[in-house]
Design a protein around this motif. Structure first.
Motif, PDB file in Angstrom:
ATOM      1  N   TRP A   8     -10.135 116.010  50.307  1.00 34.30           N
ATOM      2  CA  TRP A   8     -10.317 117.186  51.153  1.00 34.30           C
ATOM      3  C   TRP A   8     -11.759 117.146  51.646  1.00 34.30           C
ATOM      4  O   TRP A   8     -12.681 117.439  50.924  1.00 34.30           O
ATOM      5  CB  TRP A   8     -10.046 118.487  50.395  1.00 34.30           C
ATOM      6  CG  TRP A   8     -10.152 119.685  51.299  1.00 34.30           C
ATOM      7  CD1 TRP A   8     -11.221 120.516  51.446  1.00 34.30           C
ATOM      8  CD2 TRP A   8      -9.157 120.167  52.211  1.00 34.30           C
ATOM      9  NE1 TRP A   8     -10.960 121.483  52.394  1.00 34.30           N
ATOM     10  CE2 TRP A   8      -9.707 121.287  52.881  1.00 34.30           C
ATOM     11  CE3 TRP A   8      -7.857 119.752  52.538  1.00 34.30           C
ATOM     12  CZ2 TRP A   8      -8.985 122.005  53.846  1.00 34.30           C
ATOM     13  CZ3 TRP A   8      -7.148 120.467  53.497  1.00 34.30           C
ATOM     14  CH2 TRP A   8      -7.716 121.580  54.132  1.00 34.30           C
ATOM     15  N   LYS A   9     -11.928 116.707  52.889  1.00 36.08           N
ATOM     16  CA  LYS A   9     -13.271 116.576  53.453  1.00 36.08           C
ATOM     17  C   LYS A   9     -13.857 117.944  53.749  1.00 36.08           C
ATOM     18  O   LYS A   9     -13.237 118.773  54.404  1.00 36.08           O
ATOM     19  CB  LYS A   9     -13.244 115.748  54.744  1.00 36.08           C
ATOM     20  CG  LYS A   9     -14.656 115.431  55.273  1.00 36.08           C
ATOM     21  CD  LYS A   9     -14.644 114.795  56.641  1.00 36.08           C
ATOM     22  CE  LYS A   9     -14.713 115.808  57.757  1.00 36.08           C
ATOM     23  NZ  LYS A   9     -15.992 116.546  57.848  1.00 36.08           N
ATOM     24  N   GLU A  10     -15.064 118.154  53.265  1.00 39.70           N
ATOM     25  CA  GLU A  10     -15.749 119.420  53.536  1.00 39.70           C
ATOM     26  C   GLU A  10     -16.606 119.275  54.788  1.00 39.70           C
ATOM     27  O   GLU A  10     -16.934 118.162  55.221  1.00 39.70           O
ATOM     28  CB  GLU A  10     -16.608 119.802  52.335  1.00 39.70           C
ATOM     29  CG  GLU A  10     -15.780 120.004  51.065  1.00 39.70           C
ATOM     30  CD  GLU A  10     -16.653 120.125  49.813  1.00 39.70           C
ATOM     31  OE1 GLU A  10     -17.548 120.987  49.813  1.00 39.70           O
ATOM     32  OE2 GLU A  10     -16.420 119.360  48.873  1.00 39.70           O
ATOM     33  N   CYS A  18     -18.027 109.984  53.896  1.00 42.85           N
ATOM     34  CA  CYS A  18     -17.027 110.134  52.831  1.00 42.85           C
ATOM     35  C   CYS A  18     -16.696 108.788  52.197  1.00 42.85           C
ATOM     36  O   CYS A  18     -16.559 108.680  50.977  1.00 42.85           O
ATOM     37  CB  CYS A  18     -15.763 110.785  53.384  1.00 42.85           C
ATOM     38  SG  CYS A  18     -15.983 112.508  53.876  1.00 42.85           S
ATOM     39  N   GLU A  42     -13.076 120.253  58.670  1.00 45.32           N
ATOM     40  CA  GLU A  42     -12.712 120.022  57.270  1.00 45.32           C
ATOM     41  C   GLU A  42     -11.225 119.703  57.182  1.00 45.32           C
ATOM     42  O   GLU A  42     -10.478 119.935  58.129  1.00 45.32           O
ATOM     43  CB  GLU A  42     -13.025 121.250  56.405  1.00 45.32           C
ATOM     44  CG  GLU A  42     -12.236 122.496  56.756  1.00 45.32           C
ATOM     45  CD  GLU A  42     -12.538 123.653  55.810  1.00 45.32           C
ATOM     46  OE1 GLU A  42     -12.392 123.474  54.585  1.00 45.32           O
ATOM     47  OE2 GLU A  42     -12.908 124.724  56.313  1.00 45.32           O
ATOM     48  N   CYS A 211      -4.703 117.166  47.725  1.00 42.62           N
ATOM     49  CA  CYS A 211      -6.079 116.705  47.925  1.00 42.62           C
ATOM     50  C   CYS A 211      -7.049 117.128  46.824  1.00 42.62           C
ATOM     51  O   CYS A 211      -6.839 118.119  46.120  1.00 42.62           O
ATOM     52  CB  CYS A 211      -6.599 117.211  49.265  1.00 42.62           C
ATOM     53  SG  CYS A 211      -5.859 116.361  50.673  1.00 42.62           S
ATOM     54  N   THR A 213     -11.393 117.629  46.215  1.00 38.34           N
ATOM     55  CA  THR A 213     -12.741 117.645  46.773  1.00 38.34           C
ATOM     56  C   THR A 213     -13.585 116.608  46.046  1.00 38.34           C
ATOM     57  O   THR A 213     -13.193 116.103  44.979  1.00 38.34           O
ATOM     58  CB  THR A 213     -13.385 119.021  46.605  1.00 38.34           C
ATOM     59  OG1 THR A 213     -13.532 119.287  45.190  1.00 38.34           O
ATOM     60  CG2 THR A 213     -12.550 120.121  47.242  1.00 38.34           C
TER      61      THR A 213
END
Length: 298
Positions: A8-10, A18, A42, A211, A213
């Motif tokens: 889970w891309k912030e 990433c 995100e 996902c 983080t």
């Protein structure tokens, strides 16, 4: 380590950031991402690790699901909230929910898009954003994309007597520019617009619930349980047909041999599996209709 890290891309990270961060955490160099997400976006960003890097093009080519916020009343040079305002117009009347829904349905199906100048599309060997930064305007290639579903989040509609904001959910093909979609929706409403936020909710059957983080990944690494975050390669290939084989057939597929075309096999790529394990991806031979050949062998 072979498999898919459903990250889970912030906000604040590029897709390349990433990959670099995951390499350090998991102590492996062979990692590739499956579709660029801008730093302000995100959401779901599957990272393919080890042998799974062989399926990057297949996972990148899948449908995506997004939640986008549209701001009507202002357009920007980048078509999102990060760019300078280039046009502004007061929205003096709020369209009804029904009117907005009607406009959205015009974008369902095959639509034509012109990529934004601030994008990674290449023209004459140079990316569009490089032209944009140099102040050059070039002719951009028209592309056709497919919007499978588009719907309004009715509770999100906000009208401030100057601007109109609303959120929509979009299921679309690879290569769809949601920024451009938001701008085009604004034009259909009669006003300048831009995409004020974007979340990718799903890609290739990998959704938010699957996902992790980076913080959660680090916790698993510290416990020596990093594999708990890794999905098998097969999860990234669920959009392709399966072709099960037995142990006796395994050798020829593992070694990527050209083979006679089995009955009921279509022209589409298919996944060869032995007891659930992905062995290879095959397709019909391009010049020999009665044969199949490997695209990837694992």
């Amino acid at each position: 380590m072979d498999g898919i890290l459903p990250l889970w891309k912030e906000k604040g990270f590029t897709s390349h950031d990433c990959v670099s961060k995951a390499r350090g955490m998991l102590r492996t160099k062979k990692i590739g991402h499956t579709g660029t997400l801008d730093p302000d976006v995100e959401g779901v960003l599957p990272l393919c690790i080890g042998k799974a890097t062989k399926i990057v093009p297949f996972l990148t080519d899948t449908e995506k699901v997004y939640e986008a916020e549209v701001t009507v009343g202002r357009s920007t040079e980048t078509e999102d909230a990060s760019g300078a305002i280039i046009e502004k117009e007061v929205v003096n009347k709020c369209p009804s929910i029904l009117e907005i829904k009607d406009i959205l349905q015009r974008f369902k199906g095959e639509v034509t898009q012109i990529p934004p100048m601030y994008s990674a599309v290449k023209v004459k060997g140079k990316r569009l954003y490089q032209y944009a930064r140099d102040g050059e305007e070039v002719e951009r290639p028209v592309r056709r994309v497919h919007i499978k579903e588009i719907g309004l989040n009715e509770d999100s509609v906000t009208f401030t007597n100057e601007e109109l904001l609303f959120k929509l959910n979009v299921t679309c093909s690879k290569g769809t520019y949601i920024r451009t979609l938001c701008v085009d929706i604004g034009k259909a409403l009669g006003f300048p617009a831009h995409m004020s936020s974007l979340i990718r909710l799903e890609t290739g059957g990998i959704d938010r619930e699957k996902c992790f983080t980076f913080e959660q990944v680090q916790e698993l690494v510290d416990k020596g349980s990093a594999m708990d975050a890794i999905l098998p390669i097969s999860v990234g290939l669920t959009h392709l047909n399966d072709f099960p084989i037995n142990n006796d057939e395994r050798f020829v597929f593992e070694h990527g041999q050209v083979l006679p075309k089995p009955p009921n096999v279509t022209n589409d790529p298919f996944v060869v599996k032995c007891k659930g394990e992905v062995i290879a991806i095959y397709q019909q031979h391009p010049s020999k209709p009665d044969k199949i050949k490997p695209i990837r062998v694992f």
